[in-house]
Design a protein around this motif. Sequence first.
Motif, short mmCIF file in Angstrom:
data_model
loop_
_atom_site.label_atom_id
_atom_site.label_comp_id
_atom_site.label_asym_id
_atom_site.label_seq_id
_atom_site.Cartn_x
_atom_site.Cartn_y
_atom_site.Cartn_z
N GLN A 22 7.01 -18.18 -34.67
CA GLN A 22 8.36 -18.70 -34.85
C GLN A 22 9.27 -18.27 -33.70
O GLN A 22 9.16 -17.15 -33.21
N LYS A 23 10.12 -19.17 -33.33
CA LYS A 23 11.19 -18.81 -32.40
C LYS A 23 12.35 -18.29 -33.24
O LYS A 23 13.02 -19.04 -33.95
N PHE A 24 12.55 -16.97 -33.16
CA PHE A 24 13.57 -16.35 -34.00
C PHE A 24 14.09 -15.10 -33.31
O PHE A 24 13.31 -14.28 -32.82
N TYR A 68 24.61 -13.99 -34.58
CA TYR A 68 25.70 -14.65 -33.85
C TYR A 68 26.02 -16.00 -34.48
O TYR A 68 27.19 -16.31 -34.76
N HIS A 69 25.00 -16.83 -34.72
CA HIS A 69 25.24 -18.14 -35.29
C HIS A 69 25.90 -18.03 -36.67
O HIS A 69 26.87 -18.75 -36.97
N LYS A 70 25.38 -17.15 -37.51
CA LYS A 70 25.93 -17.02 -38.86
C LYS A 70 27.37 -16.48 -38.82
O LYS A 70 28.21 -16.90 -39.62
N SER A 71 27.66 -15.57 -37.89
CA SER A 71 29.01 -15.03 -37.80
C SER A 71 30.02 -16.09 -37.37
O SER A 71 31.22 -15.98 -37.67
N ALA A 82 18.06 -21.42 -37.95
CA ALA A 82 16.84 -21.23 -38.75
C ALA A 82 15.67 -21.00 -37.81
O ALA A 82 15.67 -21.49 -36.67
N PRO A 83 14.67 -20.23 -38.25
CA PRO A 83 13.47 -20.06 -37.43
C PRO A 83 12.82 -21.41 -37.14
O PRO A 83 12.86 -22.32 -37.98
N ARG A 84 12.25 -21.55 -35.94
CA ARG A 84 11.58 -22.79 -35.56
C ARG A 84 10.20 -22.47 -35.01
O ARG A 84 10.04 -21.52 -34.24
N PRO A 85 9.19 -23.26 -35.39
CA PRO A 85 7.84 -23.04 -34.84
C PRO A 85 7.86 -23.12 -33.33
O PRO A 85 8.54 -23.96 -32.74
N VAL A 86 7.12 -22.23 -32.69
CA VAL A 86 7.03 -22.19 -31.23
C VAL A 86 6.14 -23.33 -30.76
O VAL A 86 5.03 -23.52 -31.28
N GLN A 87 6.61 -24.08 -29.78
CA GLN A 87 5.77 -25.07 -29.12
C GLN A 87 4.93 -24.33 -28.10
O GLN A 87 5.45 -23.82 -27.11
N LEU A 110 20.79 -11.48 -43.33
CA LEU A 110 20.35 -12.24 -42.17
C LEU A 110 19.29 -13.28 -42.55
O LEU A 110 19.21 -14.34 -41.94
N LEU A 111 18.47 -12.97 -43.56
CA LEU A 111 17.44 -13.87 -44.06
C LEU A 111 17.59 -14.01 -45.57
O LEU A 111 18.23 -13.18 -46.22
N GLU A 112 16.97 -15.05 -46.10
CA GLU A 112 16.88 -15.16 -47.55
C GLU A 112 16.04 -14.00 -48.09
O GLU A 112 15.12 -13.52 -47.43
N ASP A 113 16.34 -13.56 -49.32
CA ASP A 113 15.69 -12.38 -49.89
C ASP A 113 14.18 -12.54 -50.03
O ASP A 113 13.45 -11.54 -50.13
N ASP A 114 13.69 -13.76 -50.05
CA ASP A 114 12.27 -14.00 -50.32
C ASP A 114 11.39 -13.84 -49.08
O ASP A 114 10.17 -14.04 -49.16
N PHE A 115 11.98 -13.47 -47.93
CA PHE A 115 11.21 -13.45 -46.69
C PHE A 115 11.40 -12.14 -45.93
O PHE A 115 12.41 -11.45 -46.07
#
Length: 259
Positions: free
Chosen positions: A228-230, A237-240, A246-251, A196-201
Amino acid sequence: MKKTIETSFKRIETKYIVAKDDAKDLIKDLKEYVVEDDYPTSTISNIYFDTENFDVIQDALAKQHRREKIRMRTYIEKPQADSPVFLEVKSKDEEGIGHKFRLVATSQAIINLMTDGTVDHQIQDPDLVQEIQRLRKRYGHRLEPRMFIYYDRLSLKEKKSIQVYPYQKIRVTIDQNLVFRDQAVSLFDGKKGEPLLEDDFVIMEIKAPGQEPKWLKDILEKYGLVKQKFSKYSCAYHKSQGLDYAPRPVQETVGAAYV
């Protein structure tokens, strides 16, 4: 004494994407103010219920209704047919505050409730059953197990001596090794899946009844962490579907919260 199971929650939840290289030092700093939970490490397997075309998550992304998510969850590494699992309904109110309601039953009892509306004797929460039936009606009685998501979690809670509430209100969870699959959507088919995420996170989540205390804000600032908005389910769902996510900073706005 048997621990009481909480069945309803009202809280603000914020997420942060943390580099694994920083996680060890971050946890060390957090432990000046938090301690490990009663069950600090756990494996979490989730099944999200949706329609064949993912109408529930698409409505949530479009901010329709109360942006509900419906999932079955177990903390047992290798659950059996008679293992107790949670059915949870998460939603948001108009102020962006997250609400979660849950009950405990076997996985088959929960699947029967979700797919054909059958209420087993194990299921003792009439309000949550009514909510499930309302959601089933909204989606044409077509809810089914649609997505599996697994991860390993470290759980921390605020020390009693430093907080102003009568019991620990600040909770911190750190999730890693996240995988998902939209085939063989079962709790009994292992934890295989796509990353679901890159291994580094890893994902850190802060659960609180209100604004974060200064000590926590200072730690977040030290590591350059921003909200983050995640959503794990939205990401899966998106990846499937072969879509970018991608995570997005919350406004930051008054009352904003992402669950």
